[in-house]
Scaffold this active site. Structure first.
Site, PDB file in Angstrom:
ATOM      1  N   SER A   8       0.803  -1.252  -0.146  1.00  0.00           N
ATOM      2  CA  SER A   8      -0.008  -0.062   0.076  1.00  0.00           C
ATOM      3  C   SER A   8       0.980   1.185  -0.002  1.00  0.00           C
ATOM      4  O   SER A   8       1.605   1.408   0.836  1.00  0.00           O
ATOM      5  CB  SER A   8      -0.895   0.005   1.334  1.00  0.00           C
ATOM      6  OG  SER A   8      -1.523   1.276   1.452  1.00  0.00           O
ATOM      7  N   HIS A  33      -0.886  -1.158  -4.207  1.00  0.00           N
ATOM      8  CA  HIS A  33      -2.447  -0.801  -3.758  1.00  0.00           C
ATOM      9  C   HIS A  33      -2.517   0.600  -3.521  1.00  0.00           C
ATOM     10  O   HIS A  33      -1.769   1.254  -2.709  1.00  0.00           O
ATOM     11  CB  HIS A  33      -2.607  -1.721  -2.571  1.00  0.00           C
ATOM     12  CG  HIS A  33      -3.950  -1.556  -1.945  1.00  0.00           C
ATOM     13  ND1 HIS A  33      -5.130  -1.812  -2.175  1.00  0.00           N
ATOM     14  CD2 HIS A  33      -4.425  -0.671  -0.903  1.00  0.00           C
ATOM     15  CE1 HIS A  33      -6.069  -1.776  -1.654  1.00  0.00           C
ATOM     16  NE2 HIS A  33      -5.514  -1.119  -0.620  1.00  0.00           N
ATOM     17  N   ASP A  35      -4.729   3.806  -2.208  1.00  0.00           N
ATOM     18  CA  ASP A  35      -5.809   4.078  -1.274  1.00  0.00           C
ATOM     19  C   ASP A  35      -6.221   5.712  -1.462  1.00  0.00           C
ATOM     20  O   ASP A  35      -5.408   6.489  -1.400  1.00  0.00           O
ATOM     21  CB  ASP A  35      -5.317   4.070   0.002  1.00  0.00           C
ATOM     22  CG  ASP A  35      -5.028   2.832   0.684  1.00  0.00           C
ATOM     23  OD1 ASP A  35      -5.899   2.032   0.268  1.00  0.00           O
ATOM     24  OD2 ASP A  35      -3.958   2.273   1.175  1.00  0.00           O
ATOM     25  N   MET A  37      -8.722   8.245  -0.447  1.00  0.00           N
ATOM     26  CA  MET A  37      -9.521   8.857   0.721  1.00  0.00           C
ATOM     27  C   MET A  37     -10.045  10.174   0.422  1.00  0.00           C
ATOM     28  O   MET A  37      -9.106  11.274   0.070  1.00  0.00           O
ATOM     29  CB  MET A  37      -8.679   8.847   1.978  1.00  0.00           C
ATOM     30  CG  MET A  37      -8.084   7.420   2.078  1.00  0.00           C
ATOM     31  SD  MET A  37      -7.364   7.298   3.547  1.00  0.00           S
ATOM     32  CE  MET A  37      -6.728   5.597   3.760  1.00  0.00           C
ATOM     33  N   HIS A  66      -8.132   1.438  -4.429  1.00  0.00           N
ATOM     34  CA  HIS A  66      -8.928   1.142  -3.613  1.00  0.00           C
ATOM     35  C   HIS A  66      -9.936   2.605  -3.197  1.00  0.00           C
ATOM     36  O   HIS A  66      -9.171   3.372  -2.363  1.00  0.00           O
ATOM     37  CB  HIS A  66      -8.495   0.669  -2.292  1.00  0.00           C
ATOM     38  CG  HIS A  66      -9.372   0.677  -1.232  1.00  0.00           C
ATOM     39  ND1 HIS A  66      -8.745   0.349   0.304  1.00  0.00           N
ATOM     40  CD2 HIS A  66     -10.951   0.310  -0.704  1.00  0.00           C
ATOM     41  CE1 HIS A  66      -9.724   0.192   1.077  1.00  0.00           C
ATOM     42  NE2 HIS A  66     -10.852   0.273   0.447  1.00  0.00           N
ATOM     43  N   MET A  68     -12.175   4.841  -1.307  1.00  0.00           N
ATOM     44  CA  MET A  68     -12.713   5.141  -0.211  1.00  0.00           C
ATOM     45  C   MET A  68     -13.383   6.406  -0.178  1.00  0.00           C
ATOM     46  O   MET A  68     -12.820   7.421   0.581  1.00  0.00           O
ATOM     47  CB  MET A  68     -11.516   5.258   1.132  1.00  0.00           C
ATOM     48  CG  MET A  68     -11.411   3.533   1.385  1.00  0.00           C
ATOM     49  SD  MET A  68      -9.785   3.562   2.435  1.00  0.00           S
ATOM     50  CE  MET A  68      -8.646   3.585   1.187  1.00  0.00           C
ATOM     51  N   MET A 140     -12.064  -5.666   4.429  1.00  0.00           N
ATOM     52  CA  MET A 140     -11.209  -4.963   5.353  1.00  0.00           C
ATOM     53  C   MET A 140     -11.009  -5.689   6.591  1.00  0.00           C
ATOM     54  O   MET A 140     -12.098  -6.070   7.332  1.00  0.00           O
ATOM     55  CB  MET A 140     -11.804  -3.396   5.455  1.00  0.00           C
ATOM     56  CG  MET A 140     -11.962  -2.501   4.184  1.00  0.00           C
ATOM     57  SD  MET A 140     -10.338  -2.176   3.557  1.00  0.00           S
ATOM     58  CE  MET A 140      -9.658  -1.471   4.719  1.00  0.00           C
ATOM     59  N   GLY A 145      -9.313   4.158   6.568  1.00  0.00           N
ATOM     60  CA  GLY A 145      -8.929   5.385   6.785  1.00  0.00           C
ATOM     61  C   GLY A 145      -7.580   5.860   7.133  1.00  0.00           C
ATOM     62  O   GLY A 145      -7.107   6.560   6.719  1.00  0.00           O
ATOM     63  N   ASP A 178      -7.188  -6.239   3.554  1.00  0.00           N
ATOM     64  CA  ASP A 178      -6.451  -5.155   3.759  1.00  0.00           C
ATOM     65  C   ASP A 178      -6.632  -4.499   5.115  1.00  0.00           C
ATOM     66  O   ASP A 178      -7.496  -4.228   5.645  1.00  0.00           O
ATOM     67  CB  ASP A 178      -6.994  -4.008   2.651  1.00  0.00           C
ATOM     68  CG  ASP A 178      -6.508  -2.820   2.702  1.00  0.00           C
ATOM     69  OD1 ASP A 178      -5.256  -2.483   3.452  1.00  0.00           O
ATOM     70  OD2 ASP A 178      -7.094  -1.826   1.935  1.00  0.00           O
ATOM     71  N   GLY A 200       0.779  -2.271   4.207  1.00  0.00           N
ATOM     72  CA  GLY A 200       1.476  -0.853   4.347  1.00  0.00           C
ATOM     73  C   GLY A 200       2.573  -0.817   5.236  1.00  0.00           C
ATOM     74  O   GLY A 200       3.805  -0.866   4.855  1.00  0.00           O
TER      75      GLY A 200
HETATM   76  C1  DX5 Z   1      -6.465   1.563   5.213  1.00  0.00           C
HETATM   77  C2  DX5 Z   1      -6.091   1.225   3.873  1.00  0.00           C
HETATM   78  C3  DX5 Z   1      -5.181   0.406   3.815  1.00  0.00           C
HETATM   79  C4  DX5 Z   1      -3.828   0.789   4.643  1.00  0.00           C
HETATM   80  C5  DX5 Z   1      -3.036  -0.698   5.004  1.00  0.00           C
HETATM   81  O1  DX5 Z   1      -7.877   2.536   5.055  1.00  0.00           O
HETATM   82  O2  DX5 Z   1      -7.199   0.904   2.966  1.00  0.00           O
HETATM   83  O3  DX5 Z   1      -4.686  -0.202   2.526  1.00  0.00           O
HETATM   84  O4  DX5 Z   1      -2.688   1.348   3.596  1.00  0.00           O
HETATM   85  O5  DX5 Z   1      -2.126  -0.242   5.899  1.00  0.00           O
HETATM   86  P1  DX5 Z   1      -1.669  -0.963   6.879  1.00  0.00           P
HETATM   87  O6  DX5 Z   1      -0.628  -2.280   6.161  1.00  0.00           O
HETATM   88  O7  DX5 Z   1      -0.401  -0.410   7.716  1.00  0.00           O
HETATM   89  O8  DX5 Z   1      -2.415  -1.595   7.905  1.00  0.00           O
HETATM   90 ZN    ZN Z   2      -6.791   0.052   1.020  1.00  0.00          ZN
END
Ligand code: DX5
Ligand code: ZN
Length: 221
Positions: A8, A33, A35, A37, A66, A68, A140, A145, A178, A200
């Site tokens: 991520s 990946h 993200d 937001m 992804h 969000m 998830m 977030g 994730d 991530g």
């Molecule tokens: C959270 C994201 C994840 C995040 C995961 O909302 O969708 O993709 O980057 O991070 P880690 O692996 O640190 O939990």
């Molecule tokens: Zn994600």
């Protein structure tokens, strides 16, 4: 099937983008990946299409975006144009199977793949009727977030359910997890039938190539 690691890039060190991207390309990770937001669907703002374009320019990796965001219908075409290879959006945006199906088919009609995401409090039953139409289901294992949160074990039953349903019905969707993935939680999710693993903080808080390797290596122990 062969397991896929999707680092991520939320956790990437953007003061060192070029070198980190090079390490990602050299690693055994096949996907990135991405993200997105919007500060509305989730209480955080990340990045948009310019960063995605730059990442695609600097690598040939498969990118799953992804989303969000509260309005994926409005914004998904920009992510298609920026080079996303797959777009996933949240069931909870619509809470409606038909609306989700319409958007999934719209995204697929552009020539890329499309998947559905469920938050920790959403059951697999909510999306059961979509499973023949999706390229991937993202479960998830944290509240969306933020990176760096702890893995929620209730995601494992959902993975098992999705893996069984896929087999029983001869379906083709990928199962992705994730949130809170490290060597230990990777093994739990992998044993439950997960195929694509977003990670991530675990990967970017260490040597990237080694981090990816240490996840895939769980298959050998
Ligand atoms: C959270 C994201 C994840 C995040 C995961 O909302 O969708 O993709 O980057 O991070 P880690 O692996 O640190 O939990
Ligand atoms: Zn994600």
């Amino acid at each position: 099937m062969e397991k896929i690691i999707a680092p991520s890039v939320l956790s990437l060190d953007y003061t060192d983008t070029k070198s980190q991207l090079k390490q990602l390309v050299e690693s055994d990770a096949k996907w990135l990946h991405f993200d997105v937001m919007d500060g509305n669907f989730v209480p955080n703002i990340s990045f948009g299409t310019d960063i995605l374009k730059a990442l695609k320019k600097g690598s040939n990796m498969f990118v799953d975006a992804h989303l969000m965001i509260q309005d994926p219908r409005k914004y998904y075409p920009e992510f298609v144009r920026a080079g996303a290879d797959m777009i996933t959006f949240h069931y909870e945006v619509f809470n409606d199977i038909d609306a989700c199906r319409t958007l999934l088919l719209e995204i697929k009609a552009t020539g890329i793949q499309a998947g559905i995401v469920i938050k920790p409090n959403t059951s697999v039953d909510c999306i059961r009727d979509l499973l023949a139409d999706v390229d991937m289901v993202l479960v998830m294992s944290v509240e969306p977030g933020f990176g760096g949160q702890s893995f929620m074990p209730n995601s494992l039953d959902k993975i098992r359910d999705l893996a069984k349903f896929k087999k029983d019905n001869n379906l083709a969707y990928l199962i992705q997890i994730d949130g809170g993935i490290n060597a230990e939680t990777y093994a739990l999710a992998s044993n439950a039938g997960c195929e694509v693993f977003v990670a991530g903080s675990y990967i970017f808080n260490q040597d990237i190539v080694e981090g990816v390797k240490s996840l895939l290596c769980q298959e050998c122990v």
